[in-house]
Design an enzyme around this catalytic site. Sequence first.
Site, PDB file in Angstrom:
ATOM      1  N   ASP A 101       0.847  -1.186   0.000  1.00 47.79           N
ATOM      2  CA  ASP A 101       0.000   0.000   0.000  1.00 47.79           C
ATOM      3  C   ASP A 101       0.885   1.239   0.000  1.00 47.79           C
ATOM      4  O   ASP A 101       1.834   1.334   0.781  1.00 47.79           O
ATOM      5  CB  ASP A 101      -0.865  -0.005   1.269  1.00 47.79           C
ATOM      6  CG  ASP A 101      -2.319   0.277   0.986  1.00 47.79           C
ATOM      7  OD1 ASP A 101      -2.619   1.373   0.511  1.00 47.79           O
ATOM      8  OD2 ASP A 101      -3.153  -0.613   1.259  1.00 47.79           O
ATOM      9  N   ASP A 203      -3.441   4.373  -2.246  1.00 51.21           N
ATOM     10  CA  ASP A 203      -4.556   4.746  -1.386  1.00 51.21           C
ATOM     11  C   ASP A 203      -5.170   6.072  -1.856  1.00 51.21           C
ATOM     12  O   ASP A 203      -4.448   7.019  -2.177  1.00 51.21           O
ATOM     13  CB  ASP A 203      -4.022   4.889   0.049  1.00 51.21           C
ATOM     14  CG  ASP A 203      -5.112   5.070   1.076  1.00 51.21           C
ATOM     15  OD1 ASP A 203      -6.016   4.226   1.135  1.00 51.21           O
ATOM     16  OD2 ASP A 203      -5.056   6.064   1.829  1.00 51.21           O
ATOM     17  N   GLU A 269      -6.794   3.253  -5.986  1.00 47.42           N
ATOM     18  CA  GLU A 269      -8.132   3.342  -5.401  1.00 47.42           C
ATOM     19  C   GLU A 269      -8.742   4.615  -5.977  1.00 47.42           C
ATOM     20  O   GLU A 269      -8.468   5.716  -5.534  1.00 47.42           O
ATOM     21  CB  GLU A 269      -8.043   3.427  -3.871  1.00 47.42           C
ATOM     22  CG  GLU A 269      -9.400   3.290  -3.222  1.00 47.42           C
ATOM     23  CD  GLU A 269      -9.407   3.648  -1.733  1.00 47.42           C
ATOM     24  OE1 GLU A 269     -10.373   3.282  -1.065  1.00 47.42           O
ATOM     25  OE2 GLU A 269      -8.473   4.308  -1.251  1.00 47.42           O
ATOM     26  N   HIS A 331     -11.358  -4.014   2.653  1.00 46.47           N
ATOM     27  CA  HIS A 331     -11.311  -3.759   4.102  1.00 46.47           C
ATOM     28  C   HIS A 331     -12.144  -2.543   4.520  1.00 46.47           C
ATOM     29  O   HIS A 331     -12.153  -2.198   5.702  1.00 46.47           O
ATOM     30  CB  HIS A 331      -9.854  -3.581   4.539  1.00 46.47           C
ATOM     31  CG  HIS A 331      -9.216  -2.382   3.913  1.00 46.47           C
ATOM     32  ND1 HIS A 331      -8.755  -2.379   2.612  1.00 46.47           N
ATOM     33  CD2 HIS A 331      -9.003  -1.139   4.378  1.00 46.47           C
ATOM     34  CE1 HIS A 331      -8.289  -1.176   2.325  1.00 46.47           C
ATOM     35  NE2 HIS A 331      -8.411  -0.410   3.374  1.00 46.47           N
ATOM     36  N   ASP A 332     -12.805  -1.896   3.561  1.00 47.82           N
ATOM     37  CA  ASP A 332     -13.658  -0.747   3.888  1.00 47.82           C
ATOM     38  C   ASP A 332     -15.135  -1.021   3.614  1.00 47.82           C
ATOM     39  O   ASP A 332     -15.960  -0.113   3.794  1.00 47.82           O
ATOM     40  CB  ASP A 332     -13.260   0.480   3.037  1.00 47.82           C
ATOM     41  CG  ASP A 332     -11.851   0.961   3.314  1.00 47.82           C
ATOM     42  OD1 ASP A 332     -11.417   0.906   4.474  1.00 47.82           O
ATOM     43  OD2 ASP A 332     -11.176   1.388   2.355  1.00 47.82           O
TER      44      ASP A 332
END
Length: 538
Positions: A101, A203, A269, A331-332
């Site tokens: 990440d 990210d 993302e 994960h969100d």
Amino acid sequence: MQPKQPRWWQTGVVYEIYPRSFADANGDGVGDLAGITGRLDYLAWLGVDAIWIAPFYPSPMADFGYDVSDYTDVDPLFGSLADFDALLAAAHDRGIRVLIDYVPNHTSDQHPWFTESRSSRTSPKRDWYVWRDARPDGSPPNNWISMFAGTAWKWDEATDQFYLHTFLSEQPDLNWRNPETRDAMFDVARTWLDRGVDGFRIDVAPMVMKDPELRDNPPNPSSDELSRLGAWGTQLHLHDHAHPDMHELYRDFRRMLETYPGERVSIGELHHPDHHVWAAYYSERQAEIHVRFNFHLTYSPWTAEAVRAAVEGVQGVLPDGAWASWVLGNHDQPRFASPARAGREQARVGMLLLLTLRGTPTIYYGEEIGMVDVPIATADSRDPLERREPGRGRDPERSPMQWDASPNAGFAAPGVVPWLPLASDATTVNVAGQAENPDSVLTLTRRLIALRREHPVLHVGDYESFGPTPKGTFAFRRVGLEGRLTIALNLTGEERSIPDAGPGRVLIGTHRDRHGTEVSAVVDLRPNEAVVVESRTA
Ligand code: GLC
């Protein structure tokens, strides 16, 4: 159009690991890098081409690692740089690439850059972050809202200015318009590329460039997909998100990646609920971020109509030659198989869709065994978002991986208290049990990954619309030199028939008894069934 020489990220499958929750090797209840290394044989068996590991850098953990206080080290909670090197070498030995990440929008407020920046208005690093005076009435410089609720500005008593934070106030935004900041962040990427990583998941990629004049955002007149983002969804993010200057930045970033051998990749993302706005992120020459996530499938209700709209929407706006990617969760987002999303009965259908669409699929850890959200009361929540906007917390989808039926499900040694509670069904829903069951979601996932790799039409074949199909069903085609496949999905708990999806042979289906069987022109599907039909004539 089929890519002439497909890249590994076009033919391959990515697997997302949330490191706190995957495997705890050192007995502190939190997953770590050595834990991941210990499970690489499983990932090789599953057949994934790459893992993306969410942040493991030193961090005060205000946002569980997305608040980085040192980009080039490993938090002791997760191990050491030596553990990282061991993980990387062991993954490469097994033919698995490692993506990490990259968190460019913000650091932790404990990062030495920020400590320096906030020390005085004349600090040489003052401009590495976004500092502004208050308006004459003392209010914040503009109306921007934090994605985690409330104003995006925090007042700093010591220097009498506000600083910008798109997320928590412990996550100040970097100022990418300052060339020194940009150089320092490119150096961070180089450090990891030199160490051997195969690329980055970037990210909140569009956030890095904002309106240089910091103009107010207008209100959002509609209650579209953005409304699920709480207070943040009440504005149209014209000025704090995706400023066109990001294109040049990511072109440079890609050029830097491509100075390294071995097809290093960037996965951004980069979601936007509007398909056209999202497609514009690709820009004309597409020489920017290689793979762009979209969250249309995770945001859509799991109905045939909404799924069709999500898939066709993306396919319809993709510029020529552009490459899509797909996820069912991360994960969100609430887990796919949770009752509030698609439900466990649809876990196989979802996995078959994910692994037959055109574009890079990313599997979120646990999806391959149909893990569901583990409810956590607001009072017990760990995610700061839950405390700020109850109901938006992300703990439920971050529960520990369910490896086997032992106490702590093989995530941690028996007797250890995991950082988040295990699912109550971990003794029956786990990797060990499903690996032995040829009818499990896990073995289906493994077969689908293998088929996607073997069958060129599945990895690079074109996407073709199909239908309309009867209510509750969705179908599409994948077409290439090597044949024509029809993917037919029943998203209901009732029987359905899809005319003209055959005739042909079932290459794979959610139910094993269909494999290799012949189907006529009308394909009959049982409840919660999906099949991939290879046409007899191409
Ligand atoms: C991304 C991450 C999320 C994090 C946020 C701030 O959306 O996926 O987990 O909280 O960025 O870094």
